[in-house]
Scaffold this active site. Sequence first.
Site, PDB file in Angstrom:
ATOM      1  N   ARG A  53      44.278  12.034  15.953  1.00 40.38           N
ATOM      2  CA  ARG A  53      45.528  12.358  15.238  1.00 40.38           C
ATOM      3  C   ARG A  53      46.002  11.240  14.310  1.00 40.38           C
ATOM      4  NH1 ARG A  53      50.000  11.853  17.742  1.00 40.38           N
ATOM      5  NH2 ARG A  53      49.307  12.739  19.712  1.00 40.38           N
ATOM      6  N   TYR A 105      58.573  20.253  -8.836  1.00 42.19           N
ATOM      7  CA  TYR A 105      57.857  21.262  -8.060  1.00 42.19           C
ATOM      8  C   TYR A 105      58.853  22.026  -7.185  1.00 42.19           C
ATOM      9  CZ  TYR A 105      54.636  23.331  -4.756  1.00 42.19           C
ATOM     10  OH  TYR A 105      53.957  24.209  -3.965  1.00 42.19           O
ATOM     11  N   ASP A 178      55.475  11.901  -7.928  1.00 42.16           N
ATOM     12  CA  ASP A 178      54.529  13.005  -7.761  1.00 42.16           C
ATOM     13  C   ASP A 178      53.692  13.045  -9.033  1.00 42.16           C
ATOM     14  OD1 ASP A 178      53.173  15.416  -7.703  1.00 42.16           O
ATOM     15  OD2 ASP A 178      54.859  16.562  -6.863  1.00 42.16           O
ATOM     16  N   LYS A 203      45.187  20.233  -5.852  1.00 40.77           N
ATOM     17  CA  LYS A 203      45.067  20.562  -7.272  1.00 40.77           C
ATOM     18  C   LYS A 203      43.870  19.812  -7.884  1.00 40.77           C
ATOM     19  CE  LYS A 203      48.733  22.828  -6.123  1.00 40.77           C
ATOM     20  NZ  LYS A 203      50.087  22.388  -6.402  1.00 40.77           N
TER      21      LYS A 203
HETATM   22  C1  LIG Z   1      51.138  22.108  -5.483  1.00 41.72           C
HETATM   23  C2  LIG Z   1      52.070  21.001  -5.713  1.00 41.72           C
HETATM   24  C3  LIG Z   1      52.733  20.372  -4.653  1.00 41.72           C
HETATM   25  C4  LIG Z   1      52.574  20.836  -3.226  1.00 41.72           C
HETATM   26  O1  LIG Z   1      51.259  20.715  -2.783  1.00 41.72           O
HETATM   27  P1  LIG Z   1      50.668  21.636  -1.598  1.00 41.72           P
HETATM   28  O2  LIG Z   1      49.312  21.093  -1.388  1.00 41.72           O
HETATM   29  O3  LIG Z   1      50.704  23.051  -2.089  1.00 41.72           O
HETATM   30  O4  LIG Z   1      51.560  21.444  -0.413  1.00 41.72           O
HETATM   31  C5  LIG Z   1      53.561  19.315  -4.939  1.00 41.72           C
HETATM   32  N1  LIG Z   1      53.745  18.875  -6.203  1.00 41.72           N
HETATM   33  C6  LIG Z   1      53.128  19.459  -7.247  1.00 41.72           C
HETATM   34  C7  LIG Z   1      53.374  18.945  -8.623  1.00 41.72           C
HETATM   35  C8  LIG Z   1      52.282  20.537  -7.041  1.00 41.72           C
HETATM   36  O5  LIG Z   1      51.687  21.121  -8.088  1.00 41.72           O
END
Ligand SMILES: *Cc1c(COP(=O)(O)O)cnc(C)c1O
Length: 380
Positions: A53, A105, A178, A203
């Site tokens: 974990r 987001y 982010d 992504k």
């Molecule tokens: C998709 C996304 C997230 C969240 O990611 P997940 O893997 O779906 O939890 C956060 N920030 C951005 C800019 C995203 O495109």
Amino acid sequence: MAEQKPWTRRTLAAQALGKVDAQTQAVVPPIHIATTFIRDPDNQYRTGNIYGRPDNETVREAEAILSALENAAHALVLGSGMSAATAVFLALKPGDHVVAPKVMYWALRNWLMNDLKQWGVAVDFVDTSDVNAVRAAIKPGATKLVWLETPANPLWTITDIKAVSEIAHQAGARVAVDSTCATPVLTRPLELGADIVMHAATKYLNGHSDVLAGVLATNSDDDYWARIRRVRAIQGMILGPFETYLLIRGMRTLHLRVFEASRNAMELATRLANHAAVAEVLYPGLSSHAGHAIAAKQMQGGFGGMLSIRLRGGEKAAIATAANVKLWKRATSLGGVESLIEHRASIEGAGSPCPPDLLRLSAGIEDVEDLYQDLHAAMG
Ligand SMILES: *Cc1c(COP(=O)(O)O)cnc(C)c1O
């Protein structure tokens, strides 16, 4: 022998840092799947492996690659982008104040608006593309974190990471970015002064729409980072070893995919800006975009694969276009090799800054002529 320059991030990613399995000389290291490890006879755990974990060797391999990509000393791989982002907020303390962007987001914005207060953390949302608005929103002493996203969903708003980091640090606040849509190929927030960089590795980092994963990276191994590590360990937010292996494999082609998606997005943005059915193209690569000058400064090698278009025919035309495409895939998410199209207002819900006539486009790596022709026909 002549002194060699250090290998570039692209080279390091292509070879997954060149790690070879010591026992077999395999060029792809094995996936470590064990959840538990033998104790030494004298009761020690000298390999550093105790239980699955808190940590895992395959995950550590991915983290080493991500550290190289982000020029970071430490990285953590988590089970999703949301688990990475929420870990940063859950490591704050009751009474702390956060500044976050109005354009960000949607799922994280909703969680910040509706859930974070249960932990006693207050959030103010500001236009982070306006440095003065960020300065005004920071409460010296109380503000512990400024959260940024650039380019930001779904308007591709650009925030000056360097300028905001200076303001935040003067007030004793950390900055987390982010950087999902910029990717470490185009922007490295830590080099611009940010304290933590976050990715939805779901992504571009994985890039094949088949793994959910998140990443955090930093250069400060301080108390705050220790609390984030603890959130991951206690809540079991670590990514599984099989998914981590897929992520490592995806990152080998990260640069190729991101450069190609950026080239396609730039070409599509340029052509769609002159299309009769399109009222506006939102893409930081266009000089008409409000954030273009800052994007040109803090992004290198391209402006990313994400763009949005607003249709002259309004919401009906936007939904009809998404219904008519044959090649573009009508789906949420982004950053995969296949191009995606989405009517964003339908998913974002209340409080979204997304106009109803907007279609979000995630440019993949297909032939740009095919992509353009499909959109053109669908808008017809
Ligand atoms: C998709 C996304 C997230 C969240 O990611 P997940 O893997 O779906 O939890 C956060 N920030 C951005 C800019 C995203 O495109």
